[in-house]
Design a protein around this motif. Structure first.
Motif, PDB file in Angstrom:
ATOM      1  N   ARG A  67     -60.130 -32.298  41.123  1.00 16.67           N
ATOM      2  CA  ARG A  67     -60.041 -33.083  39.888  1.00 16.67           C
ATOM      3  C   ARG A  67     -58.632 -33.051  39.306  1.00 16.67           C
ATOM      4  O   ARG A  67     -58.139 -34.055  38.806  1.00 16.67           O
ATOM      5  CB  ARG A  67     -61.052 -32.539  38.873  1.00 16.67           C
ATOM      6  CG  ARG A  67     -62.496 -32.597  39.384  1.00 16.67           C
ATOM      7  CD  ARG A  67     -63.453 -31.958  38.405  1.00 16.67           C
ATOM      8  NE  ARG A  67     -64.809 -31.870  38.948  1.00 16.67           N
ATOM      9  CZ  ARG A  67     -65.826 -31.312  38.313  1.00 16.67           C
ATOM     10  NH1 ARG A  67     -65.641 -30.746  37.114  1.00 16.67           N
ATOM     11  NH2 ARG A  67     -67.026 -31.290  38.876  1.00 16.67           N
ATOM     12  N   ASP A  68     -57.977 -31.887  39.319  1.00 15.11           N
ATOM     13  CA  ASP A  68     -56.588 -31.762  38.868  1.00 15.11           C
ATOM     14  C   ASP A  68     -55.895 -30.699  39.729  1.00 15.11           C
ATOM     15  O   ASP A  68     -56.497 -30.133  40.643  1.00 15.11           O
ATOM     16  CB  ASP A  68     -56.513 -31.408  37.376  1.00 15.11           C
ATOM     17  CG  ASP A  68     -57.410 -30.239  37.014  1.00 15.11           C
ATOM     18  OD1 ASP A  68     -57.467 -29.276  37.805  1.00 15.11           O
ATOM     19  OD2 ASP A  68     -58.064 -30.283  35.956  1.00 15.11           O
ATOM     20  N   GLU A  69     -54.653 -30.413  39.441  1.00 12.71           N
ATOM     21  CA  GLU A  69     -53.873 -29.486  40.272  1.00 12.71           C
ATOM     22  C   GLU A  69     -54.377 -28.046  40.174  1.00 12.71           C
ATOM     23  O   GLU A  69     -54.216 -27.272  41.115  1.00 12.71           O
ATOM     24  CB  GLU A  69     -52.407 -29.548  39.850  1.00 12.71           C
ATOM     25  CG  GLU A  69     -51.743 -30.893  40.132  1.00 12.71           C
ATOM     26  CD  GLU A  69     -50.282 -30.893  39.737  1.00 12.71           C
ATOM     27  OE1 GLU A  69     -49.819 -29.863  39.185  1.00 12.71           O
ATOM     28  OE2 GLU A  69     -49.609 -31.917  39.961  1.00 12.71           O
ATOM     29  N   ASP A 124     -57.560 -27.185  39.741  1.00 12.90           N
ATOM     30  CA  ASP A 124     -58.986 -27.140  40.065  1.00 12.90           C
ATOM     31  C   ASP A 124     -59.171 -26.375  41.387  1.00 12.90           C
ATOM     32  O   ASP A 124     -58.705 -26.811  42.440  1.00 12.90           O
ATOM     33  CB  ASP A 124     -59.539 -28.562  40.185  1.00 12.90           C
ATOM     34  CG  ASP A 124     -61.019 -28.565  40.496  1.00 12.90           C
ATOM     35  OD1 ASP A 124     -61.678 -27.530  40.259  1.00 12.90           O
ATOM     36  OD2 ASP A 124     -61.515 -29.599  40.987  1.00 12.90           O
TER      37      ASP A 124
END
Length: 255
Positions: A123-125, A127
């Motif tokens: 989902r993001d860096e 995660d």
């Protein structure tokens, strides 16, 4: 008489020796009988059985090996722990070769490939614990074990680990599909996973199972019949409340 018996015995013995030799070597053999007796020569032929042909077994069709998970990694790529260091980019060629995947082990290549799979679905860096990341990690493990099992098909311990990882991934994909269908589609598309629905419940129809099922159906029908009769009785009691009033009034008058 005694002399004739001895002569016959010698004839039989000589014929047996001739038969044994003829079985070993196929040729026309003449058994010379002992002299002094009025017996002609006997010529016999003993043909050998036909040639025995040993047919080879049919060859099985060779199955193509699965595509290697680390086949798309170039040898000039740096290891995962040295990729973010600026000194590794400007180092000497010998140092770069030592830090690259050319001399790296398979576990180093798998760590870099797992990071690439995680980067596709996270989902993001930061995660590292979502369901998508866990599915990506399990996908890397499964494909690595598939390649290993093709070469070592008798390795039962790794086969068990592979099947357990497949079951865990199936459960995660099933829950992700029910909760967030968009994320499920993205994960299947990015990781190239083909999701198949589980098979319907199957049970072998034995004689005992058929008899038990027939008995359960019979009991169910009898229970439904009793419930229907009870409902009908309750309905008739509600429709005729006037019939009960006179009996109650009679009791009151008697008191």
């Amino acid at each position: 008489m005694m002399l004739t018996n001895i002569a016959l015995r010698t004839v039989f013995r000589s014929s047996l020796s001739v038969l044994r030799e003829s079985v070993r070597t196929p040729q026309t053999c003449c058994a010379a009988l002992p002299s002094g007796h009025n017996v002609s020569k006997v010529s016999t032929t003993f043909p050998l059985p036909g040639q025995i042909r040993c047919y080879a077994r049919t060859t099985k069709a060779k199955v193509a090996p699965p595509k290697s998970l680390v086949s798309d990694l170039t040898p000039s790529m740096l290891k995962m722990e040295y990729a973010a260091i600026p000194f590794a980019q400007t180092a000497d060629d010998i140092v770069k070769r030592l830090l690259s995947l050319e001399l790296a082990s398979h576990s180093d290549k798998m760590a870099l490939k797992t990071e690439q799979l995680i980067a596709k679905v996270q989902r993001d860096e930061s995660d590292r614990s979502s369901v998508e990341v866990k599915i990506a990690i399990l996908t890397g493990i499964i494909r690595n074990l598939e390649e290993h099992m093709f070469k070592h098909h008798k390795d039962k311990a790794n086969k068990r680990r592979m099947l357990m990882a497949i079951d865990r991934r199936k459960k995660m994909l099933k829950n992700l599909r029910l909760e967030r269908y968009d994320a499920f589609q993205k994960v299947c598309e990015q990781l190239e996973i083909t999701y198949t629905f589980p098979p319907e419940y199957y049970r072998k129809a034995t004689k005992r199972w058929i008899a038990k099922k027939a008995f359960c159906i019979k009991v169910f029908n009898e229970v439904q019949k009793m419930k229907a009769e009870k409902k009908l009785q309750e309905a008739t009691d509600k429709k005729s409340p006037g019939q009960e009033m006179p009996s109650l009034e009679k009791k009151k008058l008697k008191n």
